[in-house]
Motif scaffolding. Structure first.
Motif, PDB file in Angstrom:
ATOM      1  N   GLY A   1       0.726  -1.267   0.000  1.00  0.00           N
ATOM      2  CA  GLY A   1       0.000   0.000   0.000  1.00  0.00           C
ATOM      3  C   GLY A   1       0.755   1.317   0.000  1.00  0.00           C
ATOM      4  O   GLY A   1       0.347   2.255  -0.662  1.00  0.00           O
ATOM      5  N   ASP A   2       1.848   1.438   0.740  1.00  0.00           N
ATOM      6  CA  ASP A   2       2.425   2.763   0.977  1.00  0.00           C
ATOM      7  C   ASP A   2       3.683   2.974   0.127  1.00  0.00           C
ATOM      8  O   ASP A   2       4.709   2.326   0.346  1.00  0.00           O
ATOM      9  N   GLU A   3       3.609   3.918  -0.811  1.00  0.00           N
ATOM     10  CA  GLU A   3       4.739   4.122  -1.734  1.00  0.00           C
ATOM     11  C   GLU A   3       5.914   4.852  -1.086  1.00  0.00           C
ATOM     12  O   GLU A   3       6.947   5.068  -1.707  1.00  0.00           O
TER      13      GLU A   3
ATOM     14  N   ALA B   1       7.412   3.493   1.373  1.00  0.00           N
ATOM     15  CA  ALA B   1       8.286   2.398   1.826  1.00  0.00           C
ATOM     16  C   ALA B   1       9.546   2.411   0.968  1.00  0.00           C
ATOM     17  O   ALA B   1       9.510   2.768  -0.209  1.00  0.00           O
ATOM     18  N   GLN B   2      10.664   2.032   1.573  1.00  0.00           N
ATOM     19  CA  GLN B   2      11.931   2.019   0.832  1.00  0.00           C
ATOM     20  C   GLN B   2      12.281   0.593   0.405  1.00  0.00           C
ATOM     21  O   GLN B   2      11.842  -0.376   1.034  1.00  0.00           O
ATOM     22  N   ILE B   3      13.115   0.515  -0.620  1.00  0.00           N
ATOM     23  CA  ILE B   3      13.459  -0.798  -1.173  1.00  0.00           C
ATOM     24  C   ILE B   3      14.062  -1.715  -0.096  1.00  0.00           C
ATOM     25  O   ILE B   3      13.697  -2.888   0.011  1.00  0.00           O
ATOM     26  N   GLY B   4      14.950  -1.163   0.730  1.00  0.00           N
ATOM     27  CA  GLY B   4      15.554  -1.977   1.796  1.00  0.00           C
ATOM     28  C   GLY B   4      14.495  -2.547   2.727  1.00  0.00           C
ATOM     29  O   GLY B   4      14.528  -3.724   3.098  1.00  0.00           O
ATOM     30  N   GLY B   5      13.523  -1.709   3.091  1.00  0.00           N
ATOM     31  CA  GLY B   5      12.448  -2.145   3.990  1.00  0.00           C
ATOM     32  C   GLY B   5      11.534  -3.159   3.322  1.00  0.00           C
ATOM     33  O   GLY B   5      11.090  -4.126   3.942  1.00  0.00           O
ATOM     34  N   LEU B   6      11.262  -2.935   2.041  1.00  0.00           N
ATOM     35  CA  LEU B   6      10.388  -3.867   1.307  1.00  0.00           C
ATOM     36  C   LEU B   6      11.040  -5.245   1.225  1.00  0.00           C
ATOM     37  O   LEU B   6      10.379  -6.270   1.391  1.00  0.00           O
TER      38      LEU B   6
HETATM   39  C1  LIG Z   1      -1.243   1.978   4.492  1.00  0.00           C
HETATM   40  C2  LIG Z   1      -0.287   0.812   4.458  1.00  0.00           C
HETATM   41  C3  LIG Z   1      -0.564  -0.268   3.641  1.00  0.00           C
HETATM   42  C4  LIG Z   1       0.319  -1.355   3.600  1.00  0.00           C
HETATM   43  N1  LIG Z   1       0.020  -2.402   2.787  1.00  0.00           N
HETATM   44  C5  LIG Z   1       0.858  -3.452   2.728  1.00  0.00           C
HETATM   45  C6  LIG Z   1       0.568  -4.562   1.875  1.00  0.00           C
HETATM   46  O1  LIG Z   1      -0.439  -4.590   1.176  1.00  0.00           O
HETATM   47  N2  LIG Z   1       1.449  -5.581   1.851  1.00  0.00           N
HETATM   48  C7  LIG Z   1       2.594  -5.590   2.615  1.00  0.00           C
HETATM   49  O2  LIG Z   1       3.373  -6.544   2.537  1.00  0.00           O
HETATM   50  N3  LIG Z   1       2.887  -4.561   3.436  1.00  0.00           N
HETATM   51  C8  LIG Z   1       2.051  -3.503   3.514  1.00  0.00           C
HETATM   52  N4  LIG Z   1       2.338  -2.462   4.352  1.00  0.00           N
HETATM   53  C9  LIG Z   1       3.516  -2.562   5.255  1.00  0.00           C
HETATM   54  C10 LIG Z   1       4.811  -1.867   4.812  1.00  0.00           C
HETATM   55  O3  LIG Z   1       4.641  -0.956   3.786  1.00  0.00           O
HETATM   56  C11 LIG Z   1       5.873  -2.877   4.489  1.00  0.00           C
HETATM   57  O4  LIG Z   1       6.150  -3.673   5.607  1.00  0.00           O
HETATM   58  C12 LIG Z   1       7.212  -2.268   3.983  1.00  0.00           C
HETATM   59  O5  LIG Z   1       7.911  -3.354   3.468  1.00  0.00           O
HETATM   60  C13 LIG Z   1       8.099  -1.578   5.021  1.00  0.00           C
HETATM   61  O6  LIG Z   1       9.114  -0.827   4.338  1.00  0.00           O
HETATM   62  P1  LIG Z   1       9.794   0.446   5.035  1.00  0.00           P
HETATM   63  O7  LIG Z   1      10.873   0.954   4.150  1.00  0.00           O
HETATM   64  O8  LIG Z   1       8.789   1.412   5.448  1.00  0.00           O
HETATM   65  O9  LIG Z   1      10.476  -0.270   6.286  1.00  0.00           O
HETATM   66  P2  LIG Z   1      10.490   0.131   7.821  1.00  0.00           P
HETATM   67  O10 LIG Z   1       9.123   0.228   8.363  1.00  0.00           O
HETATM   68  O11 LIG Z   1      11.372   1.290   8.034  1.00  0.00           O
HETATM   69  O12 LIG Z   1      11.195  -1.164   8.421  1.00  0.00           O
HETATM   70  C14 LIG Z   1      10.565  -2.403   8.363  1.00  0.00           C
HETATM   71  C15 LIG Z   1      11.549  -3.498   8.805  1.00  0.00           C
HETATM   72  O13 LIG Z   1      12.600  -3.622   7.856  1.00  0.00           O
HETATM   73  C16 LIG Z   1      13.868  -3.373   8.461  1.00  0.00           C
HETATM   74  N5  LIG Z   1      14.655  -2.623   7.477  1.00  0.00           N
HETATM   75  C17 LIG Z   1      14.334  -1.451   6.879  1.00  0.00           C
HETATM   76  N6  LIG Z   1      15.275  -1.117   5.982  1.00  0.00           N
HETATM   77  C18 LIG Z   1      16.224  -2.089   6.029  1.00  0.00           C
HETATM   78  C19 LIG Z   1      17.455  -2.313   5.354  1.00  0.00           C
HETATM   79  N7  LIG Z   1      17.909  -1.467   4.428  1.00  0.00           N
HETATM   80  N8  LIG Z   1      18.171  -3.423   5.661  1.00  0.00           N
HETATM   81  C20 LIG Z   1      17.729  -4.302   6.588  1.00  0.00           C
HETATM   82  N9  LIG Z   1      16.576  -4.138   7.258  1.00  0.00           N
HETATM   83  C21 LIG Z   1      15.831  -3.051   6.978  1.00  0.00           C
HETATM   84  C22 LIG Z   1      13.557  -2.596   9.727  1.00  0.00           C
HETATM   85  O14 LIG Z   1      14.552  -2.794  10.701  1.00  0.00           O
HETATM   86  C23 LIG Z   1      12.227  -3.203  10.128  1.00  0.00           C
HETATM   87  O15 LIG Z   1      12.439  -4.402  10.807  1.00  0.00           O
HETATM   88  C24 LIG Z   1       1.485  -1.362   4.406  1.00  0.00           C
HETATM   89  C25 LIG Z   1       1.762  -0.257   5.221  1.00  0.00           C
HETATM   90  C26 LIG Z   1       0.891   0.821   5.250  1.00  0.00           C
HETATM   91  C27 LIG Z   1       1.225   1.980   6.146  1.00  0.00           C
END
Ligand SMILES: Cc1cc2nc3c(=O)[nH]c(=O)nc-3n(C[C@H](O)[C@H](O)[C@H](O)COP(=O)(O)OP(=O)(O)OC[C@H]3O[C@@H](n4cnc5c(N)ncnc54)[C@H](O)[C@@H]3O)c2cc1C
Length: 456
Positions: A135-137, A139-144
């Motif tokens: 859902g949330d654009e 989000a960063q590639i590392g987090g995804l």
């Molecule tokens: C409105 C909404 C809708 C969403 N819908 C979905 C959906 O449909 N499907 C889904 O799967 N998720 C969904 N999400 C969840 C979210 O977007 C994902 O979990 C996303 O992958 C997190 O990415 P981020 O960069 O925000 O990571 P963060 O929230 O910053 O971190 C998430 C985890 O990854 C770790 N991390 C971050 N960056 C790194 C890195 N570079 N190296 C190692 N570890 C790292 C962090 O330590 C943490 O444990 C949704 C979220 C929202 C708010």
């Protein structure tokens, strides 16, 4: 932490080491619901390295001092994974944002801090597209990658795991390791790529990745089909899958949630009546293929429907339907105790819905029925309603129990993070737990990498 801050300034520069609580505040939380997220530690410093080498130097520093490191991407996680639960370093990857598109090989070379939104935008400039779309654009590639994020298009293209070809990871001792490359097949070593994908920051920092792109499909349409009840909708969807159709996405939504969200967005509801809807997105390289697919799918889905399928072909109309579907979470957010993301084998969907109904009756609650039906992931958001916290937790536990009983998982998408850890400990196979602990101890010998998360 003062000593660490001083040393870190020598590595990344004075301006990229932050101790000011006002600037730190937004980095202490992610998007986990306030009612369930952990309390962050306050004795933390925020460090923003600007290169892979700087990440490596910072992690070496943390390793030598035995200081916890909390990797942070876009902070959109929903399981508290990025929340610093102990004194330590919040390592933000936001400045690692270099991105290049290798059109010939259909690969994006993306540093960890590139946002999903930017990757989509840049890929489109080259006529390419990146399928995973949680859902949330922001989000960063590392987090995804760290969360192996999913989203509605996983039916055709899989979760993040299916889109990562190679990665660079900074290990917990600060050393850099390359896993995979730009090839689609690569059997040259043990597959550590997939060990790091989905490891939620517990095994190292993902700093760069090669991501698989596809030619952007030129034609798409959204089919919305109304049903008298959710069971009929699921039944029709299964018939469609059995007939061999694999659309881009196949979503199940109850009409209450769709209408409420349309209202929340200030849009009128003009997409027919029914208790539940199937929303099918089809996309193909040419019109003939698209219309053949629409015709085949519509014929099957019409059988049990309570009204005519609505076909949206104009981009604005498709975008509006998609927006309503995507914003259901936001429409409920104010009244939300916790959003769940349980998954069940696809053939168990009706039995799972039946279990949800029994839980609803028992506790006098009502869940939105929202599911990436094509891959069996359900989002039965738990609303505050009039229940006390203890009961809400019971509701959560019964939903988990129902999913696991049917051969499913407590999380199909958002991961374990911090909030699901007790349940992962409860439901995970004992042998698997031992393996996870052994791997963690081997790779992260000092236990500094995102402690208290993910690993049993
Ligand atoms: C409105 C909404 C809708 C969403 N819908 C979905 C959906 O449909 N499907 C889904 O799967 N998720 C969904 N999400 C969840 C979210 O977007 C994902 O979990 C996303 O992958 C997190 O990415 P981020 O960069 O925000 O990571 P963060 O929230 O910053 O971190 C998430 C985890 O990854 C770790 N991390 C971050 N960056 C790194 C890195 N570079 N190296 C190692 N570890 C790292 C962090 O330590 C943490 O444990 C949704 C979220 C929202 C708010």
């Amino acid at each position: 932490m003062d000593k660490i801050a001083e040393e870190a300034k020598k590595i990344v520069g004075e301006g990229y080491v932050v101790s000011d609580p006002r600037i730190l505040e937004p980095y202490l939380y992610d998007k986990t619901e306030p009612h369930v997220r952990p309390k962050p530690a306050r004795e933390v410093i925020l460090i923003k390295p600007g290169s892979v080498e700087e990440v490596s130097e910072i992690v070496k520093l943390a390793f030598n001092e035995g200081v916890p490191v909390f990797p942070r991407g876009g902070g959109t996680g929903l399981a508290g994974g990025a929340i610093p639960t102990k004194p330590g370093i919040i390592l933000s990857l936001e400045r690692l944002n270099r991105l290049s598109i290798d059109r010939e090989n259909m690969v994006a070379d993306a540093e960890a801090g590139v946002t999903l939104g930017r990757l989509i935008e840049e890929s489109e400039k080259f006529g390419l597209y990146f399928p995973p779309h949680p859902g949330d654009e922001g989000a960063q590639i590392g987090g995804l990658i760290a969360c192996n994020a999913g989203g509605s298009r996983a039916l055709r293209h899989g979760s993040m795991r299916s889109s990562v070809l190679g990665m660079q990871v900074v290990l917990p001792n600060g050393k850099l390791v390359n896993v995979g490359n730009k090839t689609i097949k690569n059997n040259m070593a043990s597959n550590f790529l997939h060990l790091f994908i989905g490891s939620e920051g517990s095994l190292g920092i993902i700093v760069r990745s090669f991501l698989r792109l596809y030619p952007k499909p030129m034609h798409s349409a959204t089919i919305l089909v109304p049903y008298g009840n959710v069971e009929k909708a699921v039944d029709s969807a299964m018939k469609m899958l059995w007939a061999g159709y694999v659309p881009l996405s196949l979503e199940l939504v109850d009409s209450r949630s769709m209408k409420r969200t349309a209202e929340y967005l200030g849009l009128g509801w003009k997409y027919g009546e029914g208790e539940a809807f199937l929303m099918v997105v089809v996309s193909e390289p040419n019109r003939d293929m698209l219309y053949a697919e629409i015709e085949g799918i519509s014929a099957i889905l019409s059988e049990g429907a309570s009204g005519e399928p609505i076909l949206a072909e104009r981009k604005e109309e498709q975008d509006e339907i998609l927006k309503i579907r995507s914003e259901i979470y936001s429409a409920y957010e104010k009244n939300l105790f916790e959003g769940l993301d349980v998954s069940v084998p696809i053939g168990e969907a009706i039995r799972f819905i039946d279990s949800l109904k029994k839980i609803e009756e028992k506790y006098g609650v009502k869940f939105p029925i929202v599911a990436h039906l094509g891959d069996g992931t359900f989002h039965p958001d738990i609303l505050m309603d009039s229940l006390d916290r203890e009961k809400l937790i019971k509701v959560r536990e019964e939903i988990y129990e129902a999913a696991v009983y049917l051969g499913g998982s407590i999380t199909g998408e958002h991961g374990i993070g911090y909030t699901r850890k007790p349940y992962a400990d409860k439901y995970m196979d004992d042998g698997l737990k031992r393996l996870m602990i052994a791997v963690k101890r081997t790779i992260d010998e000092r236990g500094i990498m995102n402690p208290e998360k993910f690993v049993p």
